[in-house]
Write an enzyme that holds these catalytic residues in place. Structure first.
Site, PDB file in Angstrom:
ATOM      1  N   TYR A  50     -15.208 -37.072  -1.887  1.00  0.00           N
ATOM      2  CA  TYR A  50     -16.398 -37.459  -1.126  1.00  0.00           C
ATOM      3  C   TYR A  50     -16.030 -38.612  -0.186  1.00  0.00           C
ATOM      4  O   TYR A  50     -15.578 -39.667  -0.633  1.00  0.00           O
ATOM      5  CB  TYR A  50     -17.553 -37.891  -2.042  1.00  0.00           C
ATOM      6  CG  TYR A  50     -18.095 -36.791  -2.947  1.00  0.00           C
ATOM      7  CD1 TYR A  50     -17.778 -35.456  -2.753  1.00  0.00           C
ATOM      8  CD2 TYR A  50     -18.943 -37.100  -4.004  1.00  0.00           C
ATOM      9  CE1 TYR A  50     -18.277 -34.461  -3.590  1.00  0.00           C
ATOM     10  CE2 TYR A  50     -19.452 -36.114  -4.845  1.00  0.00           C
ATOM     11  CZ  TYR A  50     -19.104 -34.799  -4.627  1.00  0.00           C
ATOM     12  OH  TYR A  50     -19.601 -33.825  -5.470  1.00  0.00           O
ATOM     13  N   LEU A 204     -36.715 -28.063  -2.020  1.00  0.00           N
ATOM     14  CA  LEU A 204     -37.699 -28.164  -3.097  1.00  0.00           C
ATOM     15  C   LEU A 204     -38.243 -29.591  -3.163  1.00  0.00           C
ATOM     16  O   LEU A 204     -38.201 -30.260  -4.199  1.00  0.00           O
ATOM     17  CB  LEU A 204     -37.059 -27.722  -4.426  1.00  0.00           C
ATOM     18  CG  LEU A 204     -36.606 -26.257  -4.430  1.00  0.00           C
ATOM     19  CD1 LEU A 204     -35.750 -25.929  -5.646  1.00  0.00           C
ATOM     20  CD2 LEU A 204     -37.817 -25.313  -4.381  1.00  0.00           C
TER      21      LEU A 204
HETATM   22  N1  LIG Z   1     -18.887 -28.652  -6.496  1.00  0.00           N
HETATM   23  C1  LIG Z   1     -19.417 -29.782  -6.921  1.00  0.00           C
HETATM   24  O1  LIG Z   1     -18.988 -30.341  -7.900  1.00  0.00           O
HETATM   25  C2  LIG Z   1     -20.577 -30.364  -6.198  1.00  0.00           C
HETATM   26  C3  LIG Z   1     -21.039 -29.754  -5.015  1.00  0.00           C
HETATM   27  C4  LIG Z   1     -22.133 -30.309  -4.400  1.00  0.00           C
HETATM   28  C5  LIG Z   1     -22.759 -31.426  -4.953  1.00  0.00           C
HETATM   29  N2  LIG Z   1     -22.276 -32.020  -6.085  1.00  0.00           N
HETATM   30  C6  LIG Z   1     -22.922 -33.223  -6.677  1.00  0.00           C
HETATM   31  O2  LIG Z   1     -24.269 -32.953  -6.929  1.00  0.00           O
HETATM   32  C7  LIG Z   1     -25.077 -33.906  -6.232  1.00  0.00           C
HETATM   33  C8  LIG Z   1     -26.355 -33.257  -5.777  1.00  0.00           C
HETATM   34  O3  LIG Z   1     -26.056 -32.146  -4.953  1.00  0.00           O
HETATM   35  P1  LIG Z   1     -26.693 -31.921  -3.526  1.00  0.00           P
HETATM   36  O4  LIG Z   1     -26.678 -33.208  -2.788  1.00  0.00           O
HETATM   37  O5  LIG Z   1     -26.040 -30.730  -2.932  1.00  0.00           O
HETATM   38  O6  LIG Z   1     -28.117 -31.418  -3.904  1.00  0.00           O
HETATM   39  P2  LIG Z   1     -29.587 -31.942  -3.914  1.00  0.00           P
HETATM   40  O7  LIG Z   1     -29.752 -33.076  -4.847  1.00  0.00           O
HETATM   41  O8  LIG Z   1     -30.413 -30.745  -4.170  1.00  0.00           O
HETATM   42  O9  LIG Z   1     -29.850 -32.401  -2.416  1.00  0.00           O
HETATM   43  C9  LIG Z   1     -29.679 -33.699  -1.989  1.00  0.00           C
HETATM   44  C10 LIG Z   1     -30.206 -33.781  -0.580  1.00  0.00           C
HETATM   45  O10 LIG Z   1     -31.543 -33.306  -0.551  1.00  0.00           O
HETATM   46  C11 LIG Z   1     -32.316 -34.100   0.317  1.00  0.00           C
HETATM   47  N3  LIG Z   1     -33.312 -34.806  -0.504  1.00  0.00           N
HETATM   48  C12 LIG Z   1     -33.159 -35.373  -1.721  1.00  0.00           C
HETATM   49  N4  LIG Z   1     -34.301 -35.907  -2.135  1.00  0.00           N
HETATM   50  C13 LIG Z   1     -35.214 -35.693  -1.182  1.00  0.00           C
HETATM   51  C14 LIG Z   1     -36.577 -35.999  -1.051  1.00  0.00           C
HETATM   52  N5  LIG Z   1     -37.233 -36.637  -2.011  1.00  0.00           N
HETATM   53  N6  LIG Z   1     -37.208 -35.612   0.079  1.00  0.00           N
HETATM   54  C15 LIG Z   1     -36.556 -34.956   1.060  1.00  0.00           C
HETATM   55  N7  LIG Z   1     -35.257 -34.621   0.989  1.00  0.00           N
HETATM   56  C16 LIG Z   1     -34.591 -34.986  -0.129  1.00  0.00           C
HETATM   57  C17 LIG Z   1     -31.372 -35.085   0.995  1.00  0.00           C
HETATM   58  O11 LIG Z   1     -30.898 -34.468   2.189  1.00  0.00           O
HETATM   59  P3  LIG Z   1     -30.721 -35.346   3.532  1.00  0.00           P
HETATM   60  O12 LIG Z   1     -29.679 -36.352   3.173  1.00  0.00           O
HETATM   61  O13 LIG Z   1     -30.279 -34.320   4.547  1.00  0.00           O
HETATM   62  O14 LIG Z   1     -32.055 -35.947   3.816  1.00  0.00           O
HETATM   63  C18 LIG Z   1     -30.255 -35.204  -0.031  1.00  0.00           C
HETATM   64  O15 LIG Z   1     -29.037 -35.583   0.542  1.00  0.00           O
HETATM   65  C19 LIG Z   1     -24.189 -34.432  -5.121  1.00  0.00           C
HETATM   66  O16 LIG Z   1     -24.580 -35.709  -4.682  1.00  0.00           O
HETATM   67  C20 LIG Z   1     -22.860 -34.443  -5.782  1.00  0.00           C
HETATM   68  O17 LIG Z   1     -22.729 -35.626  -6.553  1.00  0.00           O
HETATM   69  C21 LIG Z   1     -21.207 -31.482  -6.710  1.00  0.00           C
END
Ligand SMILES: NC(=O)c1ccc[n+]([C@@H]2O[C@H](COP(=O)([O-])OP(=O)(O)OC[C@H]3O[C@@H](n4cnc5c(N)ncnc54)[C@H](OP(=O)(O)O)[C@@H]3O)[C@@H](O)[C@H]2O)c1
Length: 304
Positions: A50, A204
């Site tokens: 990251y 969501l």
């Molecule tokens: N392969 C892997 O191991 C892998 C892959 C992906 C992720 N991850 C881990 O999982 C974590 C979560 O994954 P993710 O970031 O893909 O999924 P997520 O939690 O579903 O999405 C996070 C994004 O959703 C938006 N968001 C979050 N809360 C919000 C709210 N209350 N209102 C409006 N928009 C909101 C933001 O986007 P904006 O920033 O665009 O506003 C935020 O960056 C990552 O941070 C990482 O640590 C691991």
């Protein structure tokens, strides 16, 4: 906030902070991390790739001031070998894993890691060699526990059967309900699920319409853009708080370890934490009704 205990006695907060979207501005990221901690989140998920290692440095620095607290848990990941030109290739070799743990520890400012995860993997990897790298790191006291982050059923199955993984991280939310099919086997092995992507990049959340247009123009899985919009509208009729709905759905999946939600602002983390509290007030019947309005997704590749 409740804690979920892994086999090695590590306790994860039910809601964890996914640190991937914190950005590289230290003060901004630190504000989100502090805010999460103040509100009961004690599990922090990062990875060596990251922001090319900067994310680990930020997470380590921001949490350093709390080092006399014994409830903070950091998980990081390894496997994407970064080259000098910035590109990466997949490297699950023992040499690489055992050298990289030291680089992650240095960036995080720690002398051992709580949870070290393989950041993907394929069935063609030298699986036993990779597993033995993690076992050795555990014996050497450099890590307390290990896990895998994967959405490949054949890889997951191998690690469940042949390794001592304690966690499985997969994308999991009301729309991407594919991991439902894995949960029985995961449970039997005493492994805990780490659900990433719970708010599906913001789809969501209360910002669903905007996120649908910005991030899901091509649809997803077997949903067209239009179908996805109709489905979101349909589940909103059941419960308008989509985040609380998906959190409650995930809390009902045994064996859930931590729901790893990402946030790029304090406001988002605030909203997510409030919705996590509200999630517990939603009845399982409501969640069932919403679940009936989404498709049953299945893994289509990398099967057994
Ligand atoms: N392969 C892997 O191991 C892998 C892959 C992906 C992720 N991850 C881990 O999982 C974590 C979560 O994954 P993710 O970031 O893909 O999924 P997520 O939690 O579903 O999405 C996070 C994004 O959703 C938006 N968001 C979050 N809360 C919000 C709210 N209350 N209102 C409006 N928009 C909101 C933001 O986007 P904006 O920033 O665009 O506003 C935020 O960056 C990552 O941070 C990482 O640590 C691991």
């Amino acid at each position: 906030m409740n804690k979920v205990e892994l086999k090695s006695n590590i306790k994860l907060s039910e809601l964890g902070l996914g640190c991937m979207s914190l950005g590289t501005d230290y003060n901004h990221a630190e504000g989100i991390i502090n805010h999460a901690l103040e509100n009961g989140i004690t599990y922090f998920d990062t990875a060596d790739v990251y922001d090319k290692g900067v994310n680990e440095e930020i997470v380590g620095k921001a949490l350093k001031k709390y080092q006399n607290r014994d409830d903070i848990v950091i998980g990081t990941k390894v496997g994407n070998h970064r080259q000098e030109d910035g590109s990466t290739f997949w490297d699950p070799s023992k040499n690489y894993i055992k050298s990289q743990v030291k680089a992650s520890l240095r960036r995080l400012g720690l002398d051992h890691l709580d949870l070290y995860q393989l950041h993907g993997g394929t069935i063609d990897d030298p699986l036993d060699e990779t597993i033995s790298a993690f076992d050795e790191l555990k014996q050497e006291g450099l890590i307390r526990a290990y896990g895998i982050s994967s959405i490949r059923p054949n890889v997951i199955d191998y690690y469940l059967k042949h390794s001592q993984i304690e966690t499985l991280m997969s994308q999991f939310n009301l729309i991407d309900n594919r991991p439902e099919a894995l949960m029985d086997e995961v449970n039997q092995k005493g492994v805990k699920m780490l659900a990433r992507g719970p708010v599906f990049k913001g789809l969501l959340t209360s910002n669903s319409n905007q996120v649908l247009d910005d991030k899901f123009m091509d649809g997803i899985f077997d949903y067209s853009y239009q179908e996805l919009g109709e489905t979101i509208a349909s589940i909103k009729e059941v419960e308008s708080n989509l985040t609380a709905l998906t959190f409650n759905y995930l809390l009902g999946q045994e064996p859930m370890g931590s729901i790893i939600v990402g946030a790029s602002s304090k406001e988002q983390i605030d909203e997510n934490i409030k919705n996590f509290d509200y999630a517990k007030e939603i009845s399982r019947d409501i969640v069932k009704a919403a679940r009936n309005r989404v498709k049953n997704e299945e893994y289509t590749n990398h099967l057994k």
